[in-house]
Motif scaffolding. Structure first.
Motif, PDB file in Angstrom:
ATOM      1  N   HIS A 168      66.489  43.382  86.660  1.00  0.00           N
ATOM      2  CA  HIS A 168      66.889  42.665  85.735  1.00  0.00           C
ATOM      3  C   HIS A 168      66.019  41.911  85.046  1.00  0.00           C
ATOM      4  O   HIS A 168      65.355  41.116  85.685  1.00  0.00           O
ATOM      5  CB  HIS A 168      68.317  41.828  86.123  1.00  0.00           C
ATOM      6  N   GLY A 169      66.000  41.891  83.579  1.00  0.00           N
ATOM      7  CA  GLY A 169      65.025  41.566  82.823  1.00  0.00           C
ATOM      8  C   GLY A 169      65.152  40.120  82.311  1.00  0.00           C
ATOM      9  O   GLY A 169      64.467  39.551  81.199  1.00  0.00           O
ATOM     10  N   GLY A 170      66.247  39.403  82.670  1.00  0.00           N
ATOM     11  CA  GLY A 170      66.315  37.926  82.363  1.00  0.00           C
ATOM     12  C   GLY A 170      67.573  37.890  81.414  1.00  0.00           C
ATOM     13  O   GLY A 170      68.084  38.901  80.859  1.00  0.00           O
ATOM     14  N   VAL A 172      64.383  38.328  87.039  1.00  0.00           N
ATOM     15  CA  VAL A 172      63.831  37.090  86.468  1.00  0.00           C
ATOM     16  C   VAL A 172      64.891  36.394  85.581  1.00  0.00           C
ATOM     17  O   VAL A 172      65.755  36.906  85.183  1.00  0.00           O
ATOM     18  CB  VAL A 172      62.612  37.370  85.602  1.00  0.00           C
ATOM     19  N   TYR A 173      64.641  35.183  85.678  1.00  0.00           N
ATOM     20  CA  TYR A 173      65.565  34.383  84.643  1.00  0.00           C
ATOM     21  C   TYR A 173      65.047  34.417  83.281  1.00  0.00           C
ATOM     22  O   TYR A 173      63.948  34.617  82.924  1.00  0.00           O
ATOM     23  CB  TYR A 173      65.476  32.765  85.202  1.00  0.00           C
ATOM     24  N   GLY A 174      65.928  33.889  82.321  1.00  0.00           N
ATOM     25  CA  GLY A 174      65.555  34.032  80.955  1.00  0.00           C
ATOM     26  C   GLY A 174      66.058  32.708  80.368  1.00  0.00           C
ATOM     27  O   GLY A 174      66.552  31.828  80.910  1.00  0.00           O
ATOM     28  N   PRO A 226      62.942  33.904  89.670  1.00  0.00           N
ATOM     29  CA  PRO A 226      61.832  33.483  89.438  1.00  0.00           C
ATOM     30  C   PRO A 226      61.670  33.656  87.649  1.00  0.00           C
ATOM     31  O   PRO A 226      62.157  34.472  87.273  1.00  0.00           O
ATOM     32  CB  PRO A 226      60.801  34.151  90.171  1.00  0.00           C
ATOM     33  N   LEU A 227      60.503  32.973  87.158  1.00  0.00           N
ATOM     34  CA  LEU A 227      60.075  33.329  85.964  1.00  0.00           C
ATOM     35  C   LEU A 227      59.418  34.541  85.745  1.00  0.00           C
ATOM     36  O   LEU A 227      59.760  35.309  84.838  1.00  0.00           O
ATOM     37  CB  LEU A 227      58.953  32.055  85.414  1.00  0.00           C
TER      38      LEU A 227
END
Length: 167
Positions: free
Chosen positions: A29-31, A51-53, A65-66
């Motif tokens: 997942h790209g955020g 990563v989170y968005g 994570p970022l």
């Protein structure tokens, strides 16, 4: 290894994702996940990397994570939500790409499906577009591909339908 790649769900997970990613070994997942329960659904389905968005709250940020930097099947992968694309990287991501030297760089954020080579860095860039219903994109999209011997193979674009409709 077969990978299902999505981004920018914004709290909406189309149920067909589970069909399209049924044969995948992992989901990435790209955020801009949105609601934390979406992570629970994906983690119950397949091993998840993400990563989170910028829209994600502290609950999602505690779990993701970022940046992600890892190797799979001989391919070094770097994922972050906001980063740009070849020729238009953010300064932060340009520096990280030059340090990490991944063969595959993934981001989200723009809601624009894009796959292109960065010839200077010998790196494939992927943005799966947005699969959620919120944003300015017209078509909700996913990517599915294989990673074999350090290479991306059998890349497929999956269209889920128009943004405003849950088909």
């Amino acid at each position: 290894m077969k990978i299902g790649l999505l981004s920018d769900t914004h709290s909406y997970l189309d149920p067909r994702v589970f069909d399209y990613f049924a044969d995948c070994d992992e989901v990435w997942h790209g955020g801009d996940v949105g609601d934390e329960s979406l992570l629970d659904e994906l983690e119950a389905f397949k091993p998840l990397r993400g990563v989170y968005g910028n829209i994600d709250d502290t609950a999602v940020r505690r779990r993701l994570p970022l940046n992600l930097d890892f190797e799979v099947e001989g391919l070094r992968v770097f994922i972050t939500h906001i980063g740009g694309y070849p020729g238009r990287y953010t300064p932060r991501v340009r520096k990280l790409l030059d340090e990490i030297k991944p063969g595959l760089y993934i981001c989200g954020h723009s809601h624009i499906l894009k796959v292109m080579m960065d010839k200077k860095r010998h790196c494939l860039h992927m943005n799966p577009g947005a699969c959620g219903k919120h944003g300015f994109h017209k078509m909700r999209t996913l990517l599915r591909f294989d990673v074999e011997n350090g290479r991306v193979e059998n890349l497929e674009v999956i269209e889920l339908g128009l943004r405003g409709k849950a088909d």
